[in-house]
Design an enzyme around this catalytic site. Structure first.
Site, PDB file in Angstrom:
ATOM      1  CG  LEU A 167      -1.863   1.226   1.312  1.00 50.45           C
ATOM      2  CD1 LEU A 167      -2.703   1.405   0.051  1.00 50.45           C
ATOM      3  CD2 LEU A 167      -2.769   1.109   2.536  1.00 50.45           C
ATOM      4  CG  HIS A 168       2.754   2.686  -3.114  1.00 49.13           C
ATOM      5  ND1 HIS A 168       2.449   1.383  -3.479  1.00 49.13           N
ATOM      6  CD2 HIS A 168       3.035   3.340  -4.273  1.00 49.13           C
ATOM      7  CE1 HIS A 168       2.542   1.255  -4.792  1.00 49.13           C
ATOM      8  NE2 HIS A 168       2.888   2.437  -5.307  1.00 49.13           N
ATOM      9  CG  LEU A 169      -2.151   6.712  -1.510  1.00 47.42           C
ATOM     10  CD1 LEU A 169      -2.071   6.185  -0.080  1.00 47.42           C
ATOM     11  CD2 LEU A 169      -3.403   7.570  -1.677  1.00 47.42           C
TER      12      LEU A 169
END
Length: 321
Positions: A167-169
């Site tokens: 999970l990353h933005l």
């Protein structure tokens, strides 16, 4: 509550720390894949002003993207993930609502200060948005000072150009107005959910957030998260782009655009440009000089229209029900 840990350790405090560390690491050997040096940029000015940059190093030197075949993939410890980074790549760890948000350099940056926002890295979360990730990003951007509104946040789901199943933005610094900043909006539901006007050549849903506290913010965050869950349930890959309203009188408004796609993109083509959240918003990076010099606005918009197809009829029905 808005992002505010204390009077001194708020969003702007962390952002200033991030900027100083990022710039220092850019001149530190063997940390980034390359030193960012975009020498060519332009608007494809016909009607909408798509912005293009020539960044050949990203095409040649970036990490090979992973193939993620499901919208709800299982985290794989064996593949590259952010537990495996060099310790120098971690810029800041921010305690947030009982969790920890890691801000990690993007080794192949698109812009100065390009950083990955990674919630609870140790938990091994797959590339699926969580309520905490959305809340952190939205309240972080809303809490920045008006002069910092060139910081934007983007997200690519699996099947929508996500490169790493962890999970990353993306936190980007984009000073110029983009196509999406000037896009005409039309009310879709309530007072905070919009669509792009029929006059625009592309489509998107836009959630508006203001500097509210308490139940109203919680309700609007839930509306956004429910929509994302619906997209996953119906197997629609999607991209998000978060940006402060850049019109002079609306500095305290945040726009969260959700772009829906009709089919999965499993593998990125490294010799051209792909359609992720940046391109949907009107920010296109290319690594081939001939392509940079000859790319047209019509070509970019046609490619966006191709990946979205006619899915928005179903999307609008979702909000009408």
């Amino acid at each position: 509550m808005f992002f505010k840990l204390s009077a001194t350790n708020g969003a702007t405090f962390y952002l200033n720390d991030l900027k100083q560390k990022w710039l220092k690491l850019q001149i530190t050997p063997d940390v980034f894949a390359y030193n960012l040096n975009v020498t060519k940029s332009k608007f494809l000015r016909v009607n909408n002003g798509i912005y293009v940059e020539y960044n050949p190093e990203r095409t040649r030197l970036r990490r090979i993207p992973q193939t993620i075949e499901k919208l709800r993939p299982v985290f794989d410890e064996e593949q590259f993930n952010f537990k495996k980074i060099n310790s120098l790549e971690l810029l800041i760890s921010i305690p947030y609502e009982g969790s920890k948000i890691s801000l990690i350099i993007n080794k192949s940056p698109l812009t100065v200060f390009h950083t990955l926002i990674c919630p609870d890295v140790a938990a091994g979360l797959p590339q699926c948005l969580t309520p905490l990730a959305l809340k952190f990003c939205i309240t972080f951007l809303l809490s920045l000072r008006d002069e910092e509104k060139s910081f934007r946040i983007g997200y690519n789901s699996p099947g929508a150009l996500a490169s790493v199943n962890h999970l990353h933005l993306h936190l980007l610094y984009i000073t110029t107005d983009l196509y999406i900043d000037k896009a005409e909006l039309k009310i879709l539901k309530g007072g905070n959910i919009f669509r792009l006007s029929e006059n625009m050549p592309t489509e998107a849903i836009c959630f508006l957030f203001k500097k509210w506290n308490g139940s109203e913010l919680t309700m609007q965050l839930q509306e956004l998260y429910n929509f994302i869950i619906w997209l996953c349930d119906h197997n629609f890959p999607h991209n998000l782009f978060m940006t402060r309203d850049r019109s002079p009188l609306k500095d305290e408004t945040l726009k969260v655009f959700v772009f829906t796609r009709k089919y999965f993109c499993y593998i990125k083509e490294l010799n051209t440009y792909n359609i992720g959240f940046c391109e949907m918003a009107g920010y296109v990076t290319v690594g081939d000089l001939h392509l940079y010099e000859n790319l047209t606005e019509r070509q970019v918009l046609s490619k966006i229209q191709d990946v979205t197809g006619n899915v928005y009829k179903l999307i609008y029905e979702y909000f009408e029900n």
